[in-house]
Design a protein around this motif. Structure first.
Motif, mmCIF file in Angstrom:
data_model
loop_
_atom_site.group_PDB
_atom_site.id
_atom_site.type_symbol
_atom_site.label_atom_id
_atom_site.label_comp_id
_atom_site.label_asym_id
_atom_site.label_seq_id
_atom_site.Cartn_x
_atom_site.Cartn_y
_atom_site.Cartn_z
ATOM 1 N N TYR A 21 0.820 -1.210 0.000
ATOM 2 C CA TYR A 21 0.000 0.000 0.000
ATOM 3 C C TYR A 21 0.857 1.266 0.000
ATOM 4 O O TYR A 21 0.521 2.251 -0.642
ATOM 5 N N THR A 39 2.359 10.294 -9.124
ATOM 6 C CA THR A 39 2.199 10.936 -7.823
ATOM 7 C C THR A 39 3.356 11.884 -7.553
ATOM 8 O O THR A 39 4.405 11.783 -8.190
ATOM 9 N N ILE A 44 3.089 7.010 0.149
ATOM 10 C CA ILE A 44 1.897 7.742 0.574
ATOM 11 C C ILE A 44 2.146 8.427 1.915
ATOM 12 O O ILE A 44 2.862 7.920 2.767
ATOM 13 N N VAL A 64 -4.192 11.779 -0.721
ATOM 14 C CA VAL A 64 -4.114 10.943 0.478
ATOM 15 C C VAL A 64 -4.503 11.824 1.661
ATOM 16 O O VAL A 64 -3.889 12.861 1.895
ATOM 17 N N ASP A 65 -5.534 11.408 2.366
ATOM 18 C CA ASP A 65 -6.062 12.209 3.467
ATOM 19 C C ASP A 65 -5.357 11.931 4.789
ATOM 20 O O ASP A 65 -5.127 12.849 5.570
ATOM 21 N N VAL A 67 -2.610 8.810 6.927
ATOM 22 C CA VAL A 67 -1.865 7.548 6.987
ATOM 23 C C VAL A 67 -1.507 7.301 8.445
ATOM 24 O O VAL A 67 -0.943 8.172 9.102
ATOM 25 N N TRP A 74 -5.005 3.702 6.154
ATOM 26 C CA TRP A 74 -4.853 4.935 5.394
ATOM 27 C C TRP A 74 -6.152 5.238 4.663
ATOM 28 O O TRP A 74 -6.959 4.357 4.391
ATOM 29 N N ARG A 75 -6.336 6.521 4.399
ATOM 30 C CA ARG A 75 -7.560 6.994 3.746
ATOM 31 C C ARG A 75 -7.195 7.939 2.619
ATOM 32 O O ARG A 75 -6.278 8.761 2.757
ATOM 33 N N TRP A 76 -7.910 7.810 1.500
ATOM 34 C CA TRP A 76 -7.688 8.701 0.375
ATOM 35 C C TRP A 76 -9.009 9.023 -0.292
ATOM 36 O O TRP A 76 -10.012 8.348 -0.073
#
Length: 130
Positions: A21, A39, A44, A64-65, A67, A74-76
């Motif tokens: 990830y 990216t 990330i 990416v919001d 990590v 993690w959230r994106w």
């Protein structure tokens, strides 16, 4: 807004699944719907932006919001025109060894439900040995 949660369990060690990830350049090795990632960072981290490429030339911007390395979460957010999908991923030890990974997808029902089969295929790829 619809929310759907998916899980997959396989033999890969949780540390390896998490590493897959962390580096967007690796995403296409386990997620067949991803043909490439552009990216602004190799790894990330909160605020990292980019574009994820899919089949037939589709290219979607993302950010990416958050990590959480310690919690392996993690959230994106991925954007399709004015529409946003929010995706929360996590990795944990599997019940009999290996890894269980999860994904919570939040967005408009047609997109969430339409993306679910590809997402489940990718999750299974994440926890399988290459």
């Amino acid at each position: 807004m619809t929310t759907l949660t998916l899980h997959a369990t396989g033999p890969v060690d949780p540390a390896e699944a998490w590493d897959r990830y962390l580096y967007p350049a690796r995403w296409s090795s386990w997620a067949p719907q991803i043909t490439g990632v552009e990216t602004d960072a190799a790894r990330i981290a909160p605020g990292v932006t980019g574009r994820v490429r899919g089949p037939v030339g589709v290219s979607l911007p993302f950010v990416v919001d958050e990590v959480d390395d310690g919690g392996r979460r993690w959230r994106w957010t991925v954007q399709l025109g004015p529409i946003r999908l929010r995706l929360l991923h996590w990795v944990s030890p599997g019940p009999d060894g290996g890894t269980t990974t999860g994904l919570r997808i939040q967005g408009p029902a047609p997109l969430v439900l339409g993306y679910a089969p590809a997402a489940l295929l990718a999750l299974n790829g994440l926890v399988r040995r290459s």
